[in-house]
Enzyme design. Structure first.
Site, PDB file in Angstrom:
ATOM      1  N   TYR A  70       0.822  -1.200   0.000  1.00 45.75           N
ATOM      2  CA  TYR A  70       0.000   0.000   0.000  1.00 45.75           C
ATOM      3  C   TYR A  70       0.863   1.259   0.000  1.00 45.75           C
ATOM      4  CZ  TYR A  70      -3.578  -3.352   1.524  1.00 45.75           C
ATOM      5  OH  TYR A  70      -4.418  -4.437   1.626  1.00 45.75           O
ATOM      6  N   HIS A 155      -0.057 -12.320   1.631  1.00 42.90           N
ATOM      7  CA  HIS A 155      -0.784 -11.373   0.804  1.00 42.90           C
ATOM      8  C   HIS A 155      -0.890 -11.871  -0.632  1.00 42.90           C
ATOM      9  CE1 HIS A 155      -1.397  -6.785  -0.146  1.00 42.90           C
ATOM     10  NE2 HIS A 155      -2.487  -7.509  -0.305  1.00 42.90           N
TER      11      HIS A 155
END
Length: 346
Positions: A70, A155
């Site tokens: 992110y 992830h």
């Protein structure tokens, strides 16, 4: 919530805290998704990011989810700065592993090709090897300014499932045993690979994005029943399916693309039913996953104080039983789909 496994790790989580699996970690019913403060799609100032975090905190949110992906670490740095002066046992932080950030000094331009409005000073390198997992977590701890995190997710190991199961998972299991992390899990927007982790490993939690919503209940086919049997908690993200359930109209995205006409019609009809009962569709979409006994909480991406205040309000709305019944009568929910107010196992 009854998970079917004893909560370990000392004291009970406390009021408003839901334990995750068998580890020491917990979540609040609403968790802060921090991709937005990593400049997802557009730039957010430090002040705006801090305002979003502060508004969520003031609303009782104590669980925060981030990732190196992110904003190439920007989300972790901003979250860490906000939490720096707050008591460490008052909140939980989850981050993710599987992508290493490698400096790329020769790069030019921004990272919008990956969705983030930040300078492209790093490149992402997939790495689900044991050493890569440890290196990724060490870098995240440095950016966050913490000596431990509460939850670590693998992830998006969609194309790396074998390595994630055989190398990354054992590394996380060792970190959990050593107390470096409180809980371990996998975060994905599909159900097949997370179901394998639930059935083949001893993870604590799955972060499931977009697959248990008013429009997509594919998580109910195998993943959620398996999680309930195994005592694995589920945190549901993507409750608005990337936008359509927040604002159903032509042009609103559904899973990051244009919705099929039939899906758009369903979303519009859902809004009409909700409004007839005096409740925004957004509130019903946000509350819906909490009806399932395997679901510990929902995660909503936030980038401003107004969005955070709105999300807190949505989770606090009472949903009339008559609304759920009308959704069933019209075929939007089948009789076997649990809804808030009819939860099992709590």
């Amino acid at each position: 919530m009854s998970t079917g496994r004893e909560h370990a790790g000392g004291t009970a989580p406390g009021p408003g805290r839901v334990p995750l699996g068998r580890g020491s970690a917990w979540t609040t019913r609403l968790a802060f998704g921090a991709a937005g403060i990593g400049n997802l799609y557009r730039s957010v100032t430090d002040a705006e990011a801090d305002g979003a975090l502060a508004a969520a905190w003031d609303g009782g949110v104590r669980s925060f989810d981030t990732a190196p992906h992110y904003g190439l670490g920007l989300s972790e740095r901003r979250l860490g700065a906000f939490l720096r002066d707050r008591p460490r046992d008052a909140y939980t932080v989850s981050t993710k592993v599987g992508r290493l950030l490698v400096p790329d000094p020769g790069a030019r331009g921004d990272d919008l090709a990956h969705g983030f409005a930040v300078p492209a000073t790093y490149r992402r390198v997939w790495d689900f090897g044991a050493d890569g997992i440890v290196r990724s977590l060490e870098a995240s701890l440095e950016r966050l300014g913490l000596d431990r995190v509460d939850i670590v997710y693998l992830h998006d190991p969609d194309d790396h499932a074998h390595q994630a199961l055989r190398e990354a998972y054992p590394a996380l299991e060792r970190l959990r045993a050593e107390g470096v992390v409180g809980a371990i899990g996998v975060g994905m927007n599909q159900t097949a690979v997370p179901t394998r982790f639930v059935t083949e490993t001893d993870i604590d939690v799955v972060l499931l994005a977009g697959r248990y919503t008013l429009l997509d209940r594919s998580g109910l086919d195998e993943l959620l029943p398996a999680a309930l049997r195994r005592g694995v908690s589920v945190v549901v993200g993507g409750v608005f399916n990337s936008g359509l359930l927040a604002d159903p109209r032509p042009g609103s995205p559904y899973d990051y693309a244009a919705p099929p006409p039939e899906t758009l019609w369903r979303a519009v009809r859902l809004r009409e039913i909700c409004e007839r009962h005096g409740v925004p569709l957004r509130a019903v979409a946000a509350r819906f996953p909490l009806g399932h006994p395997a679901v510990a909480g929902v995660l909503i991406g936030l980038r401003s104080a107004a969005e955070a205040e709105d999300a807190v309000g949505l989770l606090g709305r009472e949903i009339p039983a008559a609304l759920w019944e009308e959704l069933r009568r019209e075929g939007h929910l089948s009789d076997d789909v649990p809804v808030p107010g009819r939860e099992r196992g709590r």
